[in-house]
Enzyme design. Structure first.
Site, PDB file in Angstrom:
ATOM      1  N   LYS A 202      -1.036  17.906  14.441  1.00 45.54           N
ATOM      2  CA  LYS A 202      -2.253  18.602  14.010  1.00 45.54           C
ATOM      3  C   LYS A 202      -3.218  17.571  13.439  1.00 45.54           C
ATOM      4  O   LYS A 202      -3.134  17.175  12.276  1.00 45.54           O
ATOM      5  CB  LYS A 202      -1.947  19.644  12.923  1.00 45.54           C
ATOM      6  CG  LYS A 202      -3.119  20.592  12.719  1.00 45.54           C
ATOM      7  CD  LYS A 202      -3.280  21.091  11.309  1.00 45.54           C
ATOM      8  CE  LYS A 202      -3.856  20.082  10.382  1.00 45.54           C
ATOM      9  NZ  LYS A 202      -5.215  19.603  10.699  1.00 45.54           N
ATOM     10  N   GLU A 275       1.883   8.880   3.895  1.00 44.40           N
ATOM     11  CA  GLU A 275       0.981   7.735   3.734  1.00 44.40           C
ATOM     12  C   GLU A 275      -0.260   8.273   3.046  1.00 44.40           C
ATOM     13  O   GLU A 275      -1.039   8.996   3.651  1.00 44.40           O
ATOM     14  CB  GLU A 275       0.607   7.146   5.106  1.00 44.40           C
ATOM     15  CG  GLU A 275       1.770   6.883   6.033  1.00 44.40           C
ATOM     16  CD  GLU A 275       2.600   5.689   5.604  1.00 44.40           C
ATOM     17  OE1 GLU A 275       2.125   4.910   4.756  1.00 44.40           O
ATOM     18  OE2 GLU A 275       3.727   5.536   6.106  1.00 44.40           O
ATOM     19  N   GLU A 407      -9.735   7.396  -6.594  1.00 35.74           N
ATOM     20  CA  GLU A 407     -10.126   6.901  -5.278  1.00 35.74           C
ATOM     21  C   GLU A 407     -11.490   7.485  -4.894  1.00 35.74           C
ATOM     22  O   GLU A 407     -11.678   8.700  -4.934  1.00 35.74           O
ATOM     23  CB  GLU A 407      -9.073   7.336  -4.240  1.00 35.74           C
ATOM     24  CG  GLU A 407      -9.325   6.797  -2.856  1.00 35.74           C
ATOM     25  CD  GLU A 407      -8.328   7.348  -1.825  1.00 35.74           C
ATOM     26  OE1 GLU A 407      -8.067   8.566  -1.838  1.00 35.74           O
ATOM     27  OE2 GLU A 407      -7.823   6.563  -1.005  1.00 35.74           O
TER      28      GLU A 407
END
Ligand code: NAD
Length: 538
Positions: A202, A275, A407
């Site tokens: 996906k 990840e 981030e």
């Protein structure tokens, strides 16, 4: 949009919105789009429009998958897996080598789609086909090293023969992000296929076509139907039914989503590799070559407009060279060309979406409001396209500012001066992430010694991120909140296998023999343990 590149021929120029203007056209030929979208497992009849972040031009309507379609994709993958696992490793490796050639031959077409969907500069899109070629070649050429049955030490030398088989997990679910839409959709699936698994993937909704082109190239390389299946839709809707049916999940994306997925995988006791995000440091040591470091720092900070998991967002510069380095880094950053273009020659493209632009703008506004200084950039550039933001260098960033530890995932780098290297290492290690670091120094030994003290899964010395990312024989992934598990190398393929130990015993049994008492047997075994240690046996 500028002219189409000669190689692809699938781009068309057209006015803005075919939904409301019958003379309008999509950015891509409908027939070409249909050949890609037909690969989505979808029976809903629903399709959502996607447009290019370069200029808002509609690209395509993407068919959407329901949870029933997810079930169908898994049923196909499950059926295909049994026969796929019986094919030889050599046959699978040969398909990967064919894929290598196809990807390099068709890279102009691939890059066109990536640029159109993501808005990144062409030179940043170019990173993706070679990464797939490298991954395909590496796993094809090392397949037997990773997958062949291996002999191991038996408990009784000469009498216990032990072998370890690598058994495919079954069906692997892959959930991937938009930032490197071609390589992130494909690179993790190639070792899964090689190991005898089938895949349901996906990709992110914003960049489906790049991923679907990848699926088409996999088919063209000779992989059988149904070993690679694609579903389309919102991750929060399709994620749970995927996890419900997967034997393993490979996820690339944000730390927040990664934690949700890890919890669902834990509930089913299936493995997952995650990840995730980063707040990556770069250290410029006092002996660094200033010009090379400034050049590398630009790539480390602004590749793909900073929308890169291994992109640098914190830069620690030695006091002795701080002023000279910053002068060169700012000059190089200000010289960058920005633009919405399909062509080569642009140094940085656009952010992908309004969401991304809002986050970047909020981080910069917050920092400036609390006293940070803008040394370069700092502004959105709506004159270039709806989501452009300048490459931005901040100084004087403090822990109370959002961009100190969060981030940004955009073209914003904070500069910090350091007086001694131990302090720089401690500050680089601060925070919760641990994905990638860079170190610039002319002393390779010193750089490698510092790398061992850095809590990141990859460290690049005198390079931004490409040296580790392109070295497929070495594992890549994050420590701490940046993830679990690794892509690339043997870890990147062994995650998709179960190890199975098979021991064949002969000549003796693990119980008293020849009328021996239990006590005598225990003494014999103890003597054997002592002897094996003396002989140096592991
Ligand atoms: P995201 O987590 O929002 O989305 C990533 C993918 O997960 C998409 O396909 C999305 O549809 C899907 N998803 C979203 N919610 C889900 C759910 N509840 N269940 C299942 N799937 C779900 O991430 P993003 O913001 O789109 O991507 C950027 C992030 O990805 C950044 O934080 C970046 O650092 C990270 N990233 C990491 C790497 C790496 O290798 N470590 C590479 C690229 C991006």
């Amino acid at each position: 949009m500028s002219e189409q590149t000669p190689a692809s021929g699938h781009l068309v120029d057209g006015p803005a919105d075919p939904e409301h203007d019958p003379t309008a056209s999509y950015a891509l030929e409908p027939g070409y789009v249909a050949s890609l979208t037909s690969r989505v497992v979808s029976t809903t009849g629903e399709a959502v429009p996607v447009s290019s972040p370069l200029n808002g031009q509609p690209i395509a309507h993407i068919p959407q998958s329901s949870t029933d379609d997810v079930a169908e994709a898994y049923a196909r993958a499950r059926r295909a897996q049994a026969s796929w696992a019986r094919t030889s490793i050599d046959d699978r490796a040969a398909m990967l080598l064919r894929l290598h050639d196809i990807v390099l031959d068709r890279q102009d077409e691939i890059i066109d789609l990536i640029v159109l969907e993501s808005g990144k500069a062409r030179k940043h899109a170019f990173d993706e086909p070679p990464h797939i070629a490298l991954t395909a070649r590496y796993y094809a050429r090392t397949a037997h090293d990773h997958l062949d049955t291996q002999r191991k030490l038996g408990v009784v030398p000469g009498l216990t023969r032990v072998e370890v088989n690598r058994v495919p997990k079954g069906v692997v679910g892959i959930i991937s992000p938009w930032n490197y839409p071609f390589t992130m959709a494909l690179c993790d699936g190639l070792p899964a296929l090689l190991a005898g698994n089938t895949v349901v993937t996906k990709p992110d909704a914003q960049t489906m076509l790049s991923a679907l082109l990848g699926a088409q190239l996999i088919a063209e390389a000779g992989f059988p139907a149904d070993v690679w299946n694609v579903v389309a839709g919102a991750g929060s809707v399709l994620g749970p039914p995927m996890i419900e049916r997967s034997d393993y999940i490979c996820f690339t994306g944000s730390t927040a989503t990664g934690k949700l997925i890890a919890a669902q995988c834990a509930d089913r006791l299936i493995g997952a590799s995650l990840e995730l995000g980063g707040k990556n440091p770069i250290l410029i040591l006092r002996d660094a070559n200033i010009e090379k470091a400034a050049e590398g720092a630009v790539r480390a900070s602004f590749s793909n407009a900073g929308q890169l998991c291994v992109s640098t967002e914190r830069m620690f510069v030695a006091d002795q060279i701080y002023d000279r380095f910053v002068e060169r880094f700012v000059a190089r950053t200000e010289a960058m060309t920005l633009g919405a273009s399909m062509e080569w020659g642009v140094d940085m493209g656009t952010l992908i979406s309004q969401d991304q632009l809002d986050t970047v703008q909020a981080h910069v506004d917050d920092a400036v409001a609390k006293g940070a200084r803008v040394l370069a950039g700092g502004r959105a550039r709506p004159d270039l396209g709806p989501f452009f933001f300048e490459p931005t260098i901040l100084e004087g960033v403090t822990p109370d500012m959002t961009c100190f530890g969060d981030e940004t995932f955009g073209p914003v780098i904070s500069l910090y001066r350091f007086l001694d290297e131990a302090d720089a290492i401690a500050r680089a290690n601060a925070g919760e992430y641990g994905l990638n670091a860079s170190i610039y120094t002319q002393d390779g030994d010193r750089g490698r010694a510092i790398a061992r003290a850095i809590k990141c899964g990859t460290v690049n010395i005198n390079e931004a991120f490409g040296a580790t990312f392109g070295s497929i024989d070495s594992p890549m992934g994050g420590m701490r909140q940046s993830g679990m598990g690794r892509r690339q190398g043997s870890e990147g393929i062994h995650r998709y296998t179960e190890s199975q130990s098979v021991a064949t015993q002969r000549g003796m049994r693990f119980a008293p023999m020849f009328g021996m008492s239990d006590e005598a047997y225990a003494r014999l075994m103890t003597a054997q343990l002592r002897l094996l240690k003396k002989l140096g046996r592991a």
